[in-house]
Every structure is written in C-alpha cells, then in structure tokens.
Design a protein around this motif. Structure first.
Motif, short mmCIF file in Angstrom:
data_model
loop_
_atom_site.label_atom_id
_atom_site.label_comp_id
_atom_site.label_asym_id
_atom_site.label_seq_id
_atom_site.Cartn_x
_atom_site.Cartn_y
_atom_site.Cartn_z
N VAL A 197 -4.14 -4.39 -10.16
CA VAL A 197 -3.33 -4.08 -8.98
C VAL A 197 -4.01 -4.65 -7.74
O VAL A 197 -5.18 -4.37 -7.47
N TYR A 232 2.77 4.22 -7.83
CA TYR A 232 2.79 3.14 -8.81
C TYR A 232 1.45 2.91 -9.52
O TYR A 232 1.44 2.37 -10.62
N TYR A 233 0.36 3.29 -8.90
CA TYR A 233 -0.95 2.90 -9.43
C TYR A 233 -1.15 3.36 -10.87
O TYR A 233 -1.53 2.56 -11.74
N ASP A 234 -0.94 4.65 -11.15
CA ASP A 234 -1.19 5.16 -12.50
C ASP A 234 -0.33 4.45 -13.54
O ASP A 234 -0.81 4.10 -14.63
N ARG A 276 -10.07 2.87 -6.17
CA ARG A 276 -9.51 3.23 -7.47
C ARG A 276 -9.95 2.16 -8.47
O ARG A 276 -10.10 0.99 -8.11
N HIS A 332 -1.90 0.97 -13.93
CA HIS A 332 -3.27 0.99 -14.47
C HIS A 332 -3.28 1.34 -15.95
O HIS A 332 -4.03 0.74 -16.74
N LEU A 374 1.28 2.66 -3.48
CA LEU A 374 0.11 2.88 -4.33
C LEU A 374 0.13 4.24 -5.03
O LEU A 374 -0.11 4.34 -6.24
N ASN A 423 0.82 -1.22 0.00
CA ASN A 423 0.00 0.00 0.00
C ASN A 423 0.84 1.26 0.00
O ASN A 423 0.44 2.29 -0.57
N CYS A 445 -3.57 -4.68 -3.74
CA CYS A 445 -2.86 -4.13 -2.58
C CYS A 445 -3.01 -5.11 -1.41
O CYS A 445 -3.98 -5.86 -1.32
N LEU A 455 -8.47 -1.51 -8.62
CA LEU A 455 -7.69 -1.83 -7.43
C LEU A 455 -8.51 -2.73 -6.49
O LEU A 455 -9.66 -2.43 -6.18
#
Length: 521
Positions: free
Chosen positions: A126, A115-117, A136, A120, A112, A109, A128, A139
């Motif tokens: 993704v 890294y998320y964008d 999101r 995605h 996040l 987490n 977590c 997620l």
C-alpha cells in the motif's frame, strides 16, 4: 517504442510552460518538471516496488494524485496500471482487486482506515499519497519512495500494438463486469484523432480544467493537450462554484461538463460573480442534452459548445457536433444528433444478423479504429460477444443521415445513463435483491429533466416483510455506491414476466416513457 523519449522532446520544446496544475494540493509542474518527475516515478516503481512487465498496480486516487500516474507516466513503464473510480464503494473496489490482483495499490490517505486491512491481508503493498499519521506494516508514503531516485529516462521499450499498459473497469459486480485493456497505440490514436477534426480544441494556449474523473472519460483529453503545448488543471471536488473560481483564477480556456452539471451551472446565481470569459470550449456528452437548455447555455456563454460521443472500448471521440454544427442546428434540426463521424473511424449500422443497413435505418452501432481495444482482460466470453473483426459492438441503437450525422435513439444494453454516469440495471437489482425483505426487483431509467434519466426501481417484497424506500436506497448506496442507487422506488405486487418467467424490463420502462422520446447521446 520508448515513450519517455517522446515526452523528453516535449520537455525541450515547451520546457518552462505549465503542463500540469493540481488545484487542491497547490502543485504546479512545467513540461520539464513533469517529464523528470514521471521518469522518477517509473524508476521508483521498478527499483523500490519491483513492478515489472506482467505486474499490475492499481490507483484509487483523486484527480490531482492520479494525474501523477496518468498516461504520461503509465506509457513510460513496464507494469500495467488500473485506474478505478475513487468514488466507487469499497465493495466495488474489493471485487476489482480480487479480479485483477494488483501487486501494489496507490491509495488516498482518507481511505487508509477502511482499506488498509483488506489490502494488507491480501499481500498487497500500500502506497499512500501523503505522509501517514501512524506507521503500519507494509505502508509507505509515495514521496518517501521517490527520495534518491534518478530522473533519467527509464529506458523501457514497449510494443505499441501488443503490450497492455492500462486497464479500466467498465461494469459492476454481477456478471456485467468488464475490464478494458489498452495498449500504447490506443492512447496515441486517442491523441491523434483529436487533431483530425476541422475545428481544433487544443493549442499551446489551451488551459483545460478537468473536474470529471480523469480515471474515466476526462482522461482522454490529457495527451491531446500535452502534445499541443497546453496545460491540464485538475479539480477533485465536483463543485461548480469552485469550478467557476478556478476558471477565473487559472484563465481556463476549455472544460467538459455532463449535461446535468451544465444545467446546474445555468441555475447557479453565484456563477455570474465570476469572469468566465476565457472559456473557448465546453465539451458535453455522456448523457442526453435538452435542446432548450442548450440554447439557454449558448445564449449565456456564446457558441462555445461541442458534443462528443464515444465509449470506453473505443478511446476517442467517435463523433463530434462542432461549434459550426451548433450554429446551424436550428435550421438543420441536427441538434439531436451526436455529430459527424470522425475521419479515422469506421462506423457501421447493422441489423440483428450483423449486416449493414441502409442510411437512415436504425440498427446497432459498430465501431472500429486504432483506438478500439482488442478485448477485455480475463473475459473471453465478453470479448467474443462484443467484438467482431476488430469492431466493437457498442450496444447503442442509432442511424446515420445522408450528411453523415449519427443519431442515437436507444440503448440495446440495459444501461442507464444518469447525469453522465453509466449504471447497469442488473447490478442495482442484485443489490436490491440482496436485502432480506426483497423478493424481486427490476430497475429502469425514467425521464428526469436534470439527469436525462434517473434510476428507478419497482420492488416486490417477501410475504410478511416490510421496508421503506429510503432504507432500500441507503442499502444500495452502501453496496455499490451512491450514484448507482435508485432515486425512487415503487412497491408492486408483481413484475411483468415472459412465458418462461423472465422479467420484462421493457414493459416496466414503457409505462414511464409512454409520451416521451427516449433518446440518448
């Protein structure tokens, strides 16, 4: 082979014994708990993440979370897992993701927001590992995915010799990058090899504390401990004081420390405040060890040390300097050796033409065993270059004495071992040369009393440009990670080059090692 059946047999034999303890998240699993949980994880991957044969998922996780997705899980499933170093930079992880294209990434987490964008936008699911603060798109939380999932045997059979189930990256982002691929047989060979030694480390009373990343060398100990009825205890932070607390609280019998951390332990006054008497074994390796500091450690802790030598491409202890060997080292002078060659390993010392040399003669070390990988993922050039007839060409230079002890005297490849971490000079040079003020650079390992070797750079600046050493070091940290950054930089007018203009890194290195023996183990 249905690997879940073998773990089920262990869960019957050692049912209520502790198999896994996660310190930071305060999780404790018996053998039965661990078996049923890993069954659920594999079943969840197939049912809810649609991960099947030929798919790949990646773990960017701390030790405790990664332990839930380690070999005892990976070998039960169909999809292949990539374990990567949690502490690598985002640029390094981005490159790895582009190279291997995972379908799913299991992510801490804490990463996040950064890294998320990136994940995605590449269409990667993704997962977590703790409940997220906000929702999101795409997620999901690991524990939510497990709700309602069966803990029955997944019923998956894999070919132990041919199905690739685990990947680990061994290099950087500039052409040295290699992705080692492992079969079930490689991991079973790793397990079995530890049981062939004259001195046994693992038994039903073993409690093994893993502070080093289990995504890398530390992970080799998990199956040997499990199949002996022992317990693995994970620690996330490389904190020696916490390590001491955990040794005392968990009655740890075995752990591993790179020489750098062992030196720090010896210099840590607070360590004396903790009862470390349960320790029966401390393994060390991955970097040179000072004989004087080792003698100090033996005086402090007793004769509990073993040295091991191996490599990512050969998933076992290729050699071991046992406790008995350490006792006799003062008389035999073998403390500088990496130990005797393991019983299940073929080790050759060869010359530049690939022919075996006489005992006592220095050459390149080639290694072949059931634990040796078949090659690198999507890299036929490196596979052809570094493997011959099942032998892995280690790139290390050494010799074997008349009693079968291996001595490693240098590294053929331009790799620096600093505090137990492998750093490729060319990768650091690429990061330095990416700075707008830098014209050229060369990177070498220089002597360091604590780290064995420290990363050092000589840099030529562009005409009219200026930059501080501190700014360049920070630049490298941001590009490829903190542990790969130079600890020192010298600005020079020119670098030594060959007649064809190639930088002679050897000439730079010689200045710093003129009166030192550059031995590595």
């Amino acid at each position: 082979m249905n690997f879940a059946r073998t773990i089920e047999q262990l869960s019957v034999r050692y049912r209520d014994r502790e198999a896994l303890v996660n310190i930071e998240r305060q999780r404790r699993y018996t053998y039965r708990d661990l078996h049923l949980l890993t069954n659920r994880i594999v079943n969840m991957m197939g049912k809810r993440l649609q991960l099947g044969r030929g798919d790949v998922y990646m773990c960017i996780l701390e030790n405790d979370n990664l332990s839930l997705l380690h070999a005892w899980t990976a070998l039960k499933g169909e999809a292949a897992v990539v374990w990567t170093n949690f502490r690598d930079s985002i640029d390094e992880h981005r490159w790895q993701i582009e190279f291997i294209r995972p379908k799913v990434v299991f992510l801490e987490n804490a990463l996040l927001d950064r890294y998320y964008d990136m994940l995605h936008e590449r269409g990667i699911s993704v997962v977590c590992m703790d409940p997220p603060k906000d929702t999101r798109d795409g997620l999901v939380c690991f524990w939510d995915l497990l709700e309602g999932i069966s803990d029955q045997n997944p019923g998956i059979e894999s070919d132990p010799d041919t199905d690739i189930l685990i990947y680990r990256f061994t290099g950087g982002t500039t052409g040295k990058s290699k992705c080692a691929q492992y079969t079930m047989e490689n991991w079973l060979a790793c397990r079995n090899s530890s049981y062939l030694e004259s001195e046994q480390i693992y038994d039903a009373g073993s409690r093994c504390l893993q502070m080093a990343p289990i995504s890398h060398g530390a992970g080799m100990a998990l199956l040997p401990a499990l199949f002996r009825g022992g317990c693995t205890v994970t620690q996330n932070a490389p904190d020696l004081l916490q390590w001491c607390r955990n040794i005392e609280a968990e009655r740890i019998t075995m752990s591993a420390l790179v020489p750098t951390l062992l030196y720090r332990l010896l210099d840590l006054p607070a360590a004396a405040d903790h009862d470390l008497s349960t320790l029966r074994t401390i393994a060390y390796g991955a970097a040179p060890m000072s004989p004087a500091r080792l003698a100090e450690a033996q005086q402090r802790f007793g004769n509990i040390f073993v040295q091991v030598y191996g490599g990512t491409e050969c998933l076992q202890n290729v050699t071991m300097l046992t406790k008995s060997d350490h006792l006799m080292a003062a008389e035999t002078g073998r403390l500088a050796s990496a130990g005797r060659i393991a019983a299940d390993v073929e080790l050759l010392i060869v010359n530049e033409t690939g022919n075996e040399v006489a005992p006592g003669t220095t050459g390149e070390i080639w290694i072949r065993s059931r634990a040796t990988i078949c090659g690198y993922y999507n890299n036929p050039e490196a596979t052809a270059s570094e493997f011959t007839d099942g032998f892995w060409k280690s790139g290390d230079l050494g010799y074997v004495d008349e009693q079968g002890f291996l001595y490693i005297v240098d590294r053929k490849k331009d790799m620096i071992i600093t505090g137990g971490f492998n750093v490729y000079a060319i990768e650091v040079e690429a990061a330095l040369n990416a700075h707008p003020a830098v014209s050229n650079s060369t990177v070498v390992g220089v002597p360091h009393d604590e780290w064995g070797e420290a990363v050092h750079a000589e840099v030529v600046l562009r005409a009219g440009e200026s930059v501080t050493a501190e700014a360049l070091i920070e630049h490298v940290k941001n590009h490829i990670g903190r542990y790969k950054a130079p600890r020192s930089i010298v600005f020079v007018d020119a670098l030594p080059v060959s007649v064809v203009g190639k930088v002679l890194r050897r000439k730079v290195r010689e200045k710093y090692w003129a009166d030192r023996s550059r031995q590595v183990g």
